[in-house]
Design a protein around this motif. Structure first.
Motif, PDB file in Angstrom:
ATOM      1  N   VAL A  19       0.872  -1.175   0.000  1.00 52.49           N
ATOM      2  CA  VAL A  19       0.000   0.000   0.000  1.00 52.49           C
ATOM      3  C   VAL A  19       0.908   1.223   0.000  1.00 52.49           C
ATOM      4  O   VAL A  19       1.721   1.404   0.905  1.00 52.49           O
ATOM      5  N   THR A  20       0.772   2.057  -1.018  1.00 48.87           N
ATOM      6  CA  THR A  20       1.655   3.216  -1.137  1.00 48.87           C
ATOM      7  C   THR A  20       1.046   4.497  -0.581  1.00 48.87           C
ATOM      8  O   THR A  20       1.772   5.447  -0.304  1.00 48.87           O
ATOM      9  N   GLU A  21      -0.276   4.513  -0.413  1.00 46.32           N
ATOM     10  CA  GLU A  21      -0.923   5.720   0.100  1.00 46.32           C
ATOM     11  C   GLU A  21      -2.280   5.357   0.694  1.00 46.32           C
ATOM     12  O   GLU A  21      -2.992   4.518   0.160  1.00 46.32           O
ATOM     13  N   VAL A  22      -2.613   6.008   1.811  1.00 42.86           N
ATOM     14  CA  VAL A  22      -3.919   5.855   2.441  1.00 42.86           C
ATOM     15  C   VAL A  22      -4.429   7.245   2.777  1.00 42.86           C
ATOM     16  O   VAL A  22      -3.707   8.043   3.374  1.00 42.86           O
ATOM     17  N   ARG A  23      -5.655   7.522   2.380  1.00 44.39           N
ATOM     18  CA  ARG A  23      -6.292   8.804   2.710  1.00 44.39           C
ATOM     19  C   ARG A  23      -7.644   8.531   3.333  1.00 44.39           C
ATOM     20  O   ARG A  23      -8.536   8.005   2.675  1.00 44.39           O
ATOM     21  N   LEU A  24      -7.764   8.891   4.585  1.00 47.12           N
ATOM     22  CA  LEU A  24      -9.028   8.767   5.294  1.00 47.12           C
ATOM     23  C   LEU A  24      -9.666  10.149   5.283  1.00 47.12           C
ATOM     24  O   LEU A  24      -9.080  11.110   5.770  1.00 47.12           O
ATOM     25  N   VAL A  25     -10.846  10.261   4.707  1.00 45.77           N
ATOM     26  CA  VAL A  25     -11.502  11.561   4.569  1.00 45.77           C
ATOM     27  C   VAL A  25     -12.128  11.939   5.912  1.00 45.77           C
ATOM     28  O   VAL A  25     -12.865  11.155   6.516  1.00 45.77           O
ATOM     29  N   LYS A  26     -11.790  13.153   6.376  1.00 46.19           N
ATOM     30  CA  LYS A  26     -12.259  13.627   7.680  1.00 46.19           C
ATOM     31  C   LYS A  26     -13.034  14.925   7.541  1.00 46.19           C
ATOM     32  O   LYS A  26     -12.804  15.702   6.619  1.00 46.19           O
ATOM     33  N   ASP A  27     -13.944  15.130   8.477  1.00 43.92           N
ATOM     34  CA  ASP A  27     -14.666  16.393   8.557  1.00 43.92           C
ATOM     35  C   ASP A  27     -13.659  17.477   8.947  1.00 43.92           C
ATOM     36  O   ASP A  27     -12.932  17.315   9.927  1.00 43.92           O
ATOM     37  N   PRO A  28     -13.583  18.570   8.189  1.00 39.30           N
ATOM     38  CA  PRO A  28     -12.573  19.594   8.475  1.00 39.30           C
ATOM     39  C   PRO A  28     -12.767  20.278   9.832  1.00 39.30           C
ATOM     40  O   PRO A  28     -11.798  20.712  10.444  1.00 39.30           O
ATOM     41  N   ARG A  29     -13.990  20.344  10.304  1.00 40.42           N
ATOM     42  CA  ARG A  29     -14.250  21.031  11.568  1.00 40.42           C
ATOM     43  C   ARG A  29     -13.968  20.131  12.779  1.00 40.42           C
ATOM     44  O   ARG A  29     -13.276  20.533  13.703  1.00 40.42           O
ATOM     45  N   THR A  30     -14.495  18.894  12.739  1.00 40.54           N
ATOM     46  CA  THR A  30     -14.371  18.003  13.895  1.00 40.54           C
ATOM     47  C   THR A  30     -13.172  17.059  13.810  1.00 40.54           C
ATOM     48  O   THR A  30     -12.800  16.459  14.807  1.00 40.54           O
ATOM     49  N   GLN A  31     -12.619  16.888  12.605  1.00 42.21           N
ATOM     50  CA  GLN A  31     -11.528  15.936  12.349  1.00 42.21           C
ATOM     51  C   GLN A  31     -11.946  14.482  12.561  1.00 42.21           C
ATOM     52  O   GLN A  31     -11.102  13.604  12.663  1.00 42.21           O
TER      53      GLN A  31
END
Length: 97
Positions: free
Chosen positions: A42-54
């Motif tokens: 696995v070369t990259e992992v992106r977990l999408v987060k709410d910008p306000r609450t993280q």
């Protein structure tokens, strides 16, 4: 060649990116890497987060070094229960920015 077709990633790279949907809100980036890691590099992992609450929004992206590894992960993990949640894994519709 139109500008929109130039922005698309070349087809041979298309299947390296997977989208995981329905993840627990307690999923971490490292947890997502551990989940997909047994299937290949696995070369990259992106977990999408709410910008306000993280807090995670319940979906993320995983990039594999190998298309075959990505396909194996997709087949094995799509429709699986992870952390008490039914997750779906599909090929991400990726465009270059």
């Amino acid at each position: 060649m139109s500008s929109s077709s130039r922005n698309l990633i070349r087809p041979e790279y298309f299947f390296l990116f997977l989208l995981a949907i329905g993840l627990s809100f307690y999923t971490t980036t490292e947890g997502l890497r551990r989940l997909f890691g047994p299937f290949g590099v696995v070369t990259e992992v992106r977990l999408v987060k709410d910008p306000r609450t993280q807090r995670p929004k319940g979906f993320g992206f995983v990039k594999f070094e190998s298309e075959l590894d990505a396909q194996n992960a997709l087949r094995a993990l799509n429709g699986r229960i992870v952390d008490g949640r039914l997750i779906f894994v599909e090929v991400a519709q990726t465009t270059r920015t």
